[in-house]
Design an enzyme around this catalytic site. Structure first.
Site, PDB file in Angstrom:
ATOM      1  N   CYS A   1      37.021  42.048  45.439  1.00  0.00           N
ATOM      2  CA  CYS A   1      37.802  42.789  46.433  1.00  0.00           C
ATOM      3  C   CYS A   1      37.139  44.120  46.752  1.00  0.00           C
ATOM      4  O   CYS A   1      37.495  44.758  47.728  1.00  0.00           O
ATOM      5  CB  CYS A   1      39.221  43.013  45.938  1.00  0.00           C
TER       6      CYS A   1
ATOM      7  N   PHE B   1      41.914  34.601  41.392  1.00  0.00           N
ATOM      8  CA  PHE B   1      40.859  33.844  40.695  1.00  0.00           C
ATOM      9  C   PHE B   1      39.629  34.684  40.394  1.00  0.00           C
ATOM     10  O   PHE B   1      38.867  34.357  39.499  1.00  0.00           O
ATOM     11  CB  PHE B   1      40.437  32.613  41.525  1.00  0.00           C
TER      12      PHE B   1
ATOM     13  N   GLU C   1      38.740  39.080  56.076  1.00  0.00           N
ATOM     14  CA  GLU C   1      38.008  39.077  54.800  1.00  0.00           C
ATOM     15  C   GLU C   1      37.295  37.729  54.649  1.00  0.00           C
ATOM     16  O   GLU C   1      37.923  36.680  54.763  1.00  0.00           O
ATOM     17  CB  GLU C   1      39.001  39.273  53.643  1.00  0.00           C
TER      18      GLU C   1
ATOM     19  N   GLU D   1      45.466  29.501  39.211  1.00  0.00           N
ATOM     20  CA  GLU D   1      45.341  28.117  38.747  1.00  0.00           C
ATOM     21  C   GLU D   1      43.890  27.635  38.836  1.00  0.00           C
ATOM     22  O   GLU D   1      43.556  26.568  38.326  1.00  0.00           O
ATOM     23  CB  GLU D   1      46.279  27.193  39.544  1.00  0.00           C
TER      24      GLU D   1
HETATM   25  P1  NAD Z   1      45.597  34.254  46.328  1.00  0.00           P
HETATM   26  O1  NAD Z   1      46.457  35.200  47.096  1.00  0.00           O
HETATM   27  O2  NAD Z   1      45.327  32.917  46.891  1.00  0.00           O
HETATM   28  O3  NAD Z   1      46.233  33.991  44.873  1.00  0.00           O
HETATM   29  C1  NAD Z   1      46.671  35.061  44.063  1.00  0.00           C
HETATM   30  C2  NAD Z   1      47.824  34.573  43.205  1.00  0.00           C
HETATM   31  O4  NAD Z   1      48.914  34.211  44.048  1.00  0.00           O
HETATM   32  C3  NAD Z   1      47.479  33.337  42.372  1.00  0.00           C
HETATM   33  O5  NAD Z   1      48.033  33.478  41.087  1.00  0.00           O
HETATM   34  C4  NAD Z   1      48.122  32.208  43.153  1.00  0.00           C
HETATM   35  O6  NAD Z   1      48.533  31.138  42.331  1.00  0.00           O
HETATM   36  C5  NAD Z   1      49.330  32.867  43.791  1.00  0.00           C
HETATM   37  N1  NAD Z   1      49.693  32.241  45.075  1.00  0.00           N
HETATM   38  C6  NAD Z   1      48.855  31.649  45.961  1.00  0.00           C
HETATM   39  N2  NAD Z   1      49.558  31.191  47.021  1.00  0.00           N
HETATM   40  C7  NAD Z   1      50.851  31.514  46.801  1.00  0.00           C
HETATM   41  C8  NAD Z   1      52.059  31.316  47.545  1.00  0.00           C
HETATM   42  N3  NAD Z   1      52.058  30.696  48.726  1.00  0.00           N
HETATM   43  N4  NAD Z   1      53.201  31.770  47.026  1.00  0.00           N
HETATM   44  C9  NAD Z   1      53.222  32.403  45.830  1.00  0.00           C
HETATM   45  N5  NAD Z   1      52.112  32.609  45.093  1.00  0.00           N
HETATM   46  C10 NAD Z   1      50.931  32.190  45.564  1.00  0.00           C
HETATM   47  O7  NAD Z   1      44.240  35.048  46.012  1.00  0.00           O
HETATM   48  P2  NAD Z   1      42.917  34.461  45.356  1.00  0.00           P
HETATM   49  O8  NAD Z   1      42.224  33.605  46.360  1.00  0.00           O
HETATM   50  O9  NAD Z   1      43.189  33.935  44.018  1.00  0.00           O
HETATM   51  O10 NAD Z   1      42.092  35.825  45.146  1.00  0.00           O
HETATM   52  C11 NAD Z   1      41.273  36.398  46.120  1.00  0.00           C
HETATM   53  C12 NAD Z   1      42.004  37.474  46.882  1.00  0.00           C
HETATM   54  O11 NAD Z   1      42.457  38.492  45.993  1.00  0.00           O
HETATM   55  C13 NAD Z   1      41.116  38.185  47.882  1.00  0.00           C
HETATM   56  O12 NAD Z   1      41.850  38.417  49.051  1.00  0.00           O
HETATM   57  C14 NAD Z   1      40.792  39.496  47.196  1.00  0.00           C
HETATM   58  O13 NAD Z   1      40.454  40.555  48.060  1.00  0.00           O
HETATM   59  C15 NAD Z   1      42.061  39.764  46.488  1.00  0.00           C
HETATM   60  N6  NAD Z   1      41.877  40.709  45.388  1.00  0.00           N
HETATM   61  C16 NAD Z   1      42.382  41.949  45.553  1.00  0.00           C
HETATM   62  C17 NAD Z   1      42.206  42.902  44.569  1.00  0.00           C
HETATM   63  C18 NAD Z   1      42.767  44.270  44.725  1.00  0.00           C
HETATM   64  O14 NAD Z   1      42.951  44.936  43.726  1.00  0.00           O
HETATM   65  N7  NAD Z   1      43.062  44.724  45.925  1.00  0.00           N
HETATM   66  C19 NAD Z   1      41.532  42.547  43.389  1.00  0.00           C
HETATM   67  C20 NAD Z   1      41.046  41.246  43.247  1.00  0.00           C
HETATM   68  C21 NAD Z   1      41.230  40.331  44.269  1.00  0.00           C
END
Ligand code: NAD
Length: 498
Positions: free
Chosen positions: A281, A149, A383, A176
């Site tokens: 991140c 997101f 985090e 989403e």
């Molecule tokens: P998230 O892991 O909740 O969601 C990421 C994606 O995974 C979304 O598209 C979501 O729909 C999907 N998803 C969520 N739960 C799932 C499941 N149980 N099974 C399959 N798919 C699933 O992450 P978020 O809250 O959207 O984003 C924040 C996180 O992303 C933080 O931890 C941040 O550090 C990380 N992030 C990392 C980087 C990087 O390059 N290392 C960059 C940006 C964000």
């Protein structure tokens, strides 16, 4: 109520699913739209459509694919403000920050405009009597991206821009929580001349992700999100024979040496710790001053500035940062601040309970600052992803270096110092993927590659730059002998150069 669906075969497609998720206006806390959560059948249809589009797109001459990128660059630039508004209205980051995000996505498009150069192979003439060897990079087929997101424009652009320029067709499964901007980017890519089906966007949750991870036509998965999901995506995708790169969460340290310019370091910590309400991140969430004198002087500079930070409407031009993305996330971040107090950290600035007049239901949380945080505390280990900075005091350089090195995460790290030897030693010895020297957020420029180490990334290749090209292509090596008239006789032993 506005309904958000999918983008398949070059047009909006209404999903067959009866399941929806709420999309919020984080300023007011109200539901602004409902996003359809794709069924496996919806995702399968998008994959099949992308598969149909693949052969012609892969066969499109690479300079022509570059022209699409040039046009896409023009269109994104012309729509930059509108795209930034979309990001801001669903994510909650302030407009100037949202513009910066779209601009960093555009930087990847700049890189992709040079894709003919990036895809050049190698050639060796006459490696042995009349025999030449050359290599070429070819696209994989249908590939997919699953994005978080916090960068709803930039992270999808890290992925689909490079993948599509390389000749793949792409399925994007955005977060989403803020699905509007990826749909708009897909429309702009079609307008730029990409054939229908080259970029499809399916909104959804675990069902959509699992379909992508297990479908035989999907050749590679690029994921960015939290570590637990990254680990799951990596394990499941690779178990199904796919190439997977999965970037996860982070806990980024900034070491402040006694010789650092402390005003500059304080500026850096305010910007990198609280910008975008800490939902990055690469946000700095741990400040590590070396020596108590440095720690006291730094804290003295930070505390009044954190207390004065203005959380405000994402549309406001004088807010430092906007609301958090959802109520659930705000509660989680606030819960971490409560936990830090229980764990015995000193809460120097406490703006947990700010209220925004007229926006009492918005997801606002003010900046918080902890001192005397220790490595045993959960607020250090986990985090938080909010406007919360922890000071962990270190006695000397080696103790400071041990902190990022022993931490589970290894995304970004920074050191502030005026001493070249210290900076060089730090860059060489630190066990983290992206390092800043007097630079708090060392996100590599688009023609380098982005990626952390340890629990911050699974897989061998990073995002964008040449690593992006490597991830989204496979190398074919051709050994050829001309003219056909050369005869060396039947050779039954294994061929060697002699
Ligand atoms: P998230 O892991 O909740 O969601 C990421 C994606 O995974 C979304 O598209 C979501 O729909 C999907 N998803 C969520 N739960 C799932 C499941 N149980 N099974 C399959 N798919 C699933 O992450 P978020 O809250 O959207 O984003 C924040 C996180 O992303 C933080 O931890 C941040 O550090 C990380 N992030 C990392 C980087 C990087 O390059 N290392 C960059 C940006 C964000």
């Amino acid at each position: 109520m506005q309904e958000i669906h999918h983008h398949v075969a070059g047009a909006r497609r209404v999903g067959t699913s009866a399941r929806f998720a709420d999309v919020f206006n984080p300023n007011t806390g109200e539901v602004s739209a409902r996003v359809n959560l794709a069924t496996a059948a919806d995702v399968n249809a998008a994959i099949e459509d992308a598969q149909r589009a693949f052969p012609a797109w892969a066969d499109t001459p690479v300079p022509r694919r570059a022209q699409v990128m040039f046009k896409f660059r023009e269109l994104v630039t012309a729509n930059l403000d509108a795209l930034a508004h979309m990001v801001s209205s669903e994510h909650g980051k302030v407009l100037a920050d949202a513009r910066g995000e779209v601009q960093r996505g555009l930087d990847v498009v700049d890189f992709a405009c040079g894709i003919p150069h990036a895809l050049k192979g190698e050639y060796s003439e006459n490696v042995v009597g009349g025999m030449d060897v050359f290599s070429m990079r070819q696209p994989l087929g249908v590939v997919a991206g699953i994005t978080p997101f916090n960068f709803p424009a930039m992270v999808p652009m890290w992925m689909f821009v490079v993948a599509v320029a390389c000749g793949n067709t792409f399925i994007l499964k955005p977060s989403e929580k803020d699905p509007s901007v990826p749909l708009r980017l897909a429309e702009l890519l079609i307008e730029a001349g990409a054939p229908k089906g080259v970029l499809n966007v399916v909104n959804g949750d675990k069902e959509a992700v699992d379909t992508l991870l297990t479908h035989t036509l999907v050749k590679a998965i690029s994921f960015v999100g939290s570590t637990d999901i990254a680990r799951y995506v990596y394990a499941t995708g690779t178990a199904h024979g796919k190439r997977v790169q999965a970037m996860g969460g982070a806990k980024n340290h900034m070491i402040v040496m006694p010789d650092a310019d402390l005003d500059q370091a304080a500026d850096a910590l305010i910007g990198a710790g609280y910008g975008s309400a800490g939902e990055r991140c690469m946000a700095v969430s741990v400040a590590v001053p070396v020596g108590d004198k440095t720690a006291d002087a730094l804290r003295e500079r930070l505390a009044p500035r954190v207390a004065a930070l203005r959380a405000g409407l994402s549309t406001s031009t004088d807010a430092d940062f906007g609301p958090l993305v959802t109520r659930a996330h705000m509660d989680k971040v606030r819960g971490y601040v409560d936990l830090g107090v229980k764990e015995g950290a000193e809460l120097v600035v406490d703006r947990r309970s700010i209220k925004m007049q007229g926006y009492e239901h918005g997801f606002f949380l003010g900046g918080c600052l902890f001192d005397r945080v220790t490595p045993k505390m959960r607020i250090y280990q986990e985090e938080i992803f909010g406007p919360v900075l922890s000071i962990v005091r270190a006695a000397d350089f080696d103790a400071a270096l041990r902190l990022p090195n022993e931490h589970t995460y290894g995304n970004g790290v920074a050191i502030f110092t005026r001493d070249g030897d210290t900076a060089r030693e730090f860059a060489r010895r630190v066990d983290v993927g992206m390092v800043g020297i007097n630079v708090p957020i060392p996100v590599p420029v688009a023609f380098y590659s982005f990626g952390g180490w340890k629990a911050s990334a699974f897989g061998d290749t990073n995002q964008h730059g040449m690593d992006g090209v490597r991830f989204f292509t496979k190398v074919k090596t051709v050994t050829s002998r001309w003219p056909t008239g050369i005869r060396s006789g039947a050779e039954l032993n294994f061929p060697t150069l002699k």
